[in-house]
Scaffold this motif. Sequence first.
Motif, PDB file in Angstrom:
ATOM      1  N   ASN A  42      34.361  40.349  41.176  1.00  0.00           N
ATOM      2  CA  ASN A  42      33.072  40.097  40.546  1.00  0.00           C
ATOM      3  C   ASN A  42      33.262  39.231  39.312  1.00  0.00           C
ATOM      4  OD1 ASN A  42      33.976  41.918  38.453  1.00  0.00           O
ATOM      5  ND2 ASN A  42      33.412  43.603  39.832  1.00  0.00           N
ATOM      6  N   LYS A  43      32.160  38.907  38.652  1.00  0.00           N
ATOM      7  CA  LYS A  43      32.208  38.014  37.511  1.00  0.00           C
ATOM      8  C   LYS A  43      32.952  38.637  36.341  1.00  0.00           C
ATOM      9  CE  LYS A  43      29.336  35.004  34.632  1.00  0.00           C
ATOM     10  NZ  LYS A  43      27.964  34.549  34.318  1.00  0.00           N
ATOM     11  N   THR A  44      32.779  39.930  36.156  1.00  0.00           N
ATOM     12  CA  THR A  44      33.472  40.619  35.047  1.00  0.00           C
ATOM     13  C   THR A  44      34.978  40.478  35.193  1.00  0.00           C
ATOM     14  OG1 THR A  44      31.679  42.223  34.834  1.00  0.00           O
ATOM     15  CG2 THR A  44      33.810  42.827  33.882  1.00  0.00           C
ATOM     16  N   GLU A  45      35.490  40.703  36.419  1.00  0.00           N
ATOM     17  CA  GLU A  45      36.923  40.568  36.656  1.00  0.00           C
ATOM     18  C   GLU A  45      37.370  39.118  36.478  1.00  0.00           C
ATOM     19  OE1 GLU A  45      39.786  40.961  40.507  1.00  0.00           O
ATOM     20  OE2 GLU A  45      38.537  42.723  40.067  1.00  0.00           O
ATOM     21  N   ALA A  46      36.522  38.171  36.911  1.00  0.00           N
ATOM     22  CA  ALA A  46      36.855  36.755  36.757  1.00  0.00           C
ATOM     23  C   ALA A  46      36.926  36.366  35.286  1.00  0.00           C
ATOM     24  CB  ALA A  46      35.813  35.898  37.470  1.00  0.00           C
ATOM     25  N   GLU A  47      36.021  36.905  34.476  1.00  0.00           N
ATOM     26  CA  GLU A  47      36.021  36.581  33.048  1.00  0.00           C
ATOM     27  C   GLU A  47      37.243  37.148  32.338  1.00  0.00           C
ATOM     28  OE1 GLU A  47      32.156  37.914  31.814  1.00  0.00           O
ATOM     29  OE2 GLU A  47      31.283  35.903  32.079  1.00  0.00           O
ATOM     30  N   LYS A  48      37.740  38.274  32.823  1.00  0.00           N
ATOM     31  CA  LYS A  48      38.983  38.822  32.261  1.00  0.00           C
ATOM     32  C   LYS A  48      40.133  37.851  32.513  1.00  0.00           C
ATOM     33  CE  LYS A  48      37.824  43.742  32.670  1.00  0.00           C
ATOM     34  NZ  LYS A  48      38.153  45.028  33.347  1.00  0.00           N
ATOM     35  N   GLN A  49      40.180  37.308  33.743  1.00  0.00           N
ATOM     36  CA  GLN A  49      41.233  36.349  34.062  1.00  0.00           C
ATOM     37  C   GLN A  49      41.032  35.035  33.301  1.00  0.00           C
ATOM     38  OE1 GLN A  49      42.879  35.993  37.991  1.00  0.00           O
ATOM     39  NE2 GLN A  49      41.675  37.714  38.774  1.00  0.00           N
ATOM     40  N   LEU A  50      39.755  34.720  33.005  1.00  0.00           N
ATOM     41  CA  LEU A  50      39.470  33.531  32.212  1.00  0.00           C
ATOM     42  C   LEU A  50      40.070  33.654  30.817  1.00  0.00           C
ATOM     43  CD1 LEU A  50      37.974  30.823  31.786  1.00  0.00           C
ATOM     44  CD2 LEU A  50      35.968  32.165  31.094  1.00  0.00           C
ATOM     45  N   SER A  51      39.956  34.844  30.226  1.00  0.00           N
ATOM     46  CA  SER A  51      40.518  35.073  28.885  1.00  0.00           C
ATOM     47  C   SER A  51      42.029  34.884  28.894  1.00  0.00           C
ATOM     48  CB  SER A  51      40.166  36.486  28.404  1.00  0.00           C
ATOM     49  OG  SER A  51      38.775  36.628  28.253  1.00  0.00           O
ATOM     50  N   ILE A  52      42.683  35.379  29.962  1.00  0.00           N
ATOM     51  CA  ILE A  52      44.137  35.224  30.084  1.00  0.00           C
ATOM     52  C   ILE A  52      44.499  33.756  30.260  1.00  0.00           C
ATOM     53  CG2 ILE A  52      46.150  35.779  31.511  1.00  0.00           C
ATOM     54  CD1 ILE A  52      44.722  38.430  32.224  1.00  0.00           C
TER      55      ILE A  52
END
Length: 396
Positions: A42-52
């Motif tokens: 989902n988008k929340t998980e994608a945004e976590k990877q975006l931060s990394i």
Amino acid sequence: RSALTMAHVEQRGKTSWRLVVTIGYDEKGVPIRERKTIRAKNKTEAEKQLSIFEAQILTGQYAKPERMTLKDLYNEWDRNVELSPRTKDDYRNVMKKRVLPKYGHMNIADIKPIHVLNFVNELQKDGARLDGKPGKLSSSAISNAYKAFNSVLKFAKTMTWIPKNPAENVTVPTVQHTETDIYTPRELSILANGLEELGVDLDKRVLVAIALSSAARQSEIAALEEKHCDFERGGIHIRQSLTIETGVGVLLKETKTKRTRFVSLPDVVMGMIRKLIHIRKQELFQAGSKRVWKEHLFLFGNEFGKPYRPDSISQWWIRFTNSEGFKSLGLKKIRFHDLRHSSLTYLSRQGMRAKAVQERAGHTRIGTTFDFYGHVLQEEDREGALHFEEMFKTGN
């Protein structure tokens, strides 16, 4: 977000997302962006990877796919791919000891099927063993090494860092299931009845009794708890197994095939289990606040409730089979795992249907059962054909 960068995610498919980080502007004011396609639920998980991803760019740790080496890829795989602890450790070991020393410096875009094929071919030559012992690697060891390499390259394709996995069509040797040493029905009887006379502790007698009568795997036996023992039906529910993860220790996980099964046991074995549970409860009561794994009551553990490591079972078996007491039984030495093969072969010879043997063994495919016990089933099939001899004789 850092003042130095701007970042956002773009959905590309149901579970596909593109991470976009703007790192600056060229002389014409056109944004300079780094992009990376990922898989996320989902988008929340994608945004976590975006931060990394953004942090990697800011710290200079991000390697573009066109500059990414196999070692870089391995590190990404190690951080992001989920496998069972044992499989992950096995694959890490292969990559660190066999693959990365030879190919780790290569750009992943330059790795071709010929490199993977050469890797597999080298493993089939004398001297490929890492333990210093003579001889060649087993077909299963070669297969596992290939699977490790393939897993890492498959991840690169999933992340769209390479257009195609160069390992996917490489042929590896077929895994050969070698004939194992097993006990005959007479030898099984000697073992089952001889342990108490030798003064073997109750928990070890129960351990062997369950191995012989259930054909459960070592890791499944180690994970048995009181709640898995069904005294009304007369058997055990095999719902989990124990594994060892490097740096973590003993962990509970699903069974090897991710399936649960019920296995009926002889009344005498269920009686032994009942007695062992009573002793375990007394030990844990005395342990008091020192008790560990408080939500579990393992059949096979120490006085504080800590379960046996699965490998400690085979280690005890090796010590036992080297003892003078075992030698007095007149039995050959076999591996603890071969008690499982002995049990299933015994049932096959007693006429148990192949499907029932499969269920008891916990095999997902009946083909696996035939791979291991087909020689017994083939004998029975031949005996079946003989029943028709009289029919045709009568017809003549």
